[in-house]
Design a protein around this motif. Structure first.
Motif, PDB file in Angstrom:
ATOM      1  N   ASN A  84      69.271  49.334  60.477  1.00 44.34           N
ATOM      2  CA  ASN A  84      69.133  49.770  61.863  1.00 44.34           C
ATOM      3  C   ASN A  84      67.688  49.656  62.308  1.00 44.34           C
ATOM      4  N   ARG A  85      67.494  49.672  63.603  1.00 39.20           N
ATOM      5  CA  ARG A  85      66.150  49.610  64.190  1.00 39.20           C
ATOM      6  C   ARG A  85      65.350  48.470  63.549  1.00 39.20           C
ATOM      7  N   LEU A  86      65.947  47.316  63.532  1.00 41.49           N
ATOM      8  CA  LEU A  86      65.315  46.169  62.879  1.00 41.49           C
ATOM      9  C   LEU A  86      64.048  45.750  63.604  1.00 41.49           C
ATOM     10  N   LYS A  87      63.105  45.252  62.803  1.00 39.76           N
ATOM     11  CA  LYS A  87      61.816  44.808  63.310  1.00 39.76           C
ATOM     12  C   LYS A  87      61.619  43.337  62.951  1.00 39.76           C
ATOM     13  N   PRO A  88      60.773  42.627  63.689  1.00 37.48           N
ATOM     14  CA  PRO A  88      60.515  41.227  63.335  1.00 37.48           C
ATOM     15  C   PRO A  88      60.051  41.056  61.893  1.00 37.48           C
ATOM     16  N   GLU A  89      59.331  42.022  61.368  1.00 35.73           N
ATOM     17  CA  GLU A  89      58.849  41.912  59.989  1.00 35.73           C
ATOM     18  C   GLU A  89      59.956  42.084  58.952  1.00 35.73           C
ATOM     19  N   ASP A  90      61.158  42.421  59.393  1.00 40.96           N
ATOM     20  CA  ASP A  90      62.302  42.462  58.483  1.00 40.96           C
ATOM     21  C   ASP A  90      62.917  41.076  58.274  1.00 40.96           C
ATOM     22  N   THR A  91      62.445  40.102  59.016  1.00 39.68           N
ATOM     23  CA  THR A  91      62.956  38.736  58.887  1.00 39.68           C
ATOM     24  C   THR A  91      62.716  38.213  57.480  1.00 39.68           C
ATOM     25  N   ALA A  92      63.790  37.782  56.829  1.00 40.57           N
ATOM     26  CA  ALA A  92      63.707  37.307  55.448  1.00 40.57           C
ATOM     27  C   ALA A  92      65.086  36.854  54.996  1.00 40.57           C
ATOM     28  N   VAL A  93      65.118  36.243  53.832  1.00 33.27           N
ATOM     29  CA  VAL A  93      66.388  36.026  53.138  1.00 33.27           C
ATOM     30  C   VAL A  93      66.634  37.262  52.284  1.00 33.27           C
ATOM     31  N   TYR A  94      67.798  37.840  52.441  1.00 35.35           N
ATOM     32  CA  TYR A  94      68.149  39.062  51.715  1.00 35.35           C
ATOM     33  C   TYR A  94      69.078  38.718  50.552  1.00 35.35           C
ATOM     34  N   TYR A  95      68.719  39.227  49.382  1.00 36.49           N
ATOM     35  CA  TYR A  95      69.477  38.964  48.164  1.00 36.49           C
ATOM     36  C   TYR A  95      70.079  40.250  47.614  1.00 36.49           C
ATOM     37  N   CYS A  96      71.313  40.137  47.211  1.00 28.82           N
ATOM     38  CA  CYS A  96      71.978  41.215  46.495  1.00 28.82           C
ATOM     39  C   CYS A  96      71.813  40.950  44.995  1.00 28.82           C
ATOM     40  N   ALA A  97      71.649  42.014  44.221  1.00 30.69           N
ATOM     41  CA  ALA A  97      71.484  41.866  42.785  1.00 30.69           C
ATOM     42  C   ALA A  97      72.232  42.983  42.060  1.00 30.69           C
ATOM     43  N   ALA A  98      72.611  42.707  40.822  1.00 27.90           N
ATOM     44  CA  ALA A  98      73.280  43.708  39.991  1.00 27.90           C
ATOM     45  C   ALA A  98      72.668  43.674  38.599  1.00 27.90           C
ATOM     46  N   ARG A  99      72.684  44.819  37.938  1.00 26.93           N
ATOM     47  CA  ARG A  99      72.122  44.874  36.597  1.00 26.93           C
ATOM     48  C   ARG A  99      73.092  45.593  35.665  1.00 26.93           C
ATOM     49  N   ASP A 100      73.004  45.264  34.398  1.00 28.23           N
ATOM     50  CA  ASP A 100      73.938  45.765  33.403  1.00 28.23           C
ATOM     51  C   ASP A 100      73.627  47.187  32.944  1.00 28.23           C
ATOM     52  N   PHE A 101      73.248  48.013  33.874  1.00 30.90           N
ATOM     53  CA  PHE A 101      73.011  49.422  33.614  1.00 30.90           C
ATOM     54  C   PHE A 101      73.509  50.207  34.819  1.00 30.90           C
TER      55      PHE A 101
END
Length: 124
Positions: A84-101
């Motif tokens: 929410n309330r996104l800003k221009p500096e939030d511009t990016a490629v967003y990656y989801c990640a998971a870890r075995d813990f």
């Protein structure tokens, strides 16, 4: 192995909202913490948010605290990032990640599985 697929990226104006989803598949029955990271052009990948397997523990980067919310639905094997309330500096490629813990980490090197990324563009 766990496969992750992000969706929900797009272009919005500053002040707008987006909801990213991360669908997991593969090792059913596995318990894993999930995280979101982002990478802007010319910058290193940075931590955004993380959530434990139970959902009881979360962590946020200072830059998104109070604006972003991470959640998960283990029955659907899906994680979410409400932005929410996104800003221009939030511009990016967003990656989801998971870890075995089941516990969270803010370090990208401690995640075992990664999605392909989804572009988020915020215009002023």
């Amino acid at each position: 192995q766990v496969q992750l697929v992000e969706s929900g990226g797009g272009s919005v104006q500053a002040g707008g909202s987006l909801r990213l989803s991360c669908a997991a598949s593969g090792r059913t029955g596995s318990r894993y913490a999930m995280g979101w990271f982002r990478q802007a052009p010319g910058k290193e990948r940075e931590f955004v948010a993380a959530i434990s397997w139970s959902g009881g523990t979360t962590s946020y980067a200072d830059s998104v605290k109070g604006r972003f919310s991470i959640s998960r639905d283990n029955a659907k094997m899906t994680g979410y990032l409400q932005m929410n309330r996104l800003k221009p500096e939030d511009t990016a490629v967003y990656y989801c990640a998971a870890r075995d813990f089941t516990s969270i980490s803010i370090r990208s090197r401690e995640y075992n599985y990664w999605g392909q990324g989804t572009q988020v563009t915020v215009s002023s």
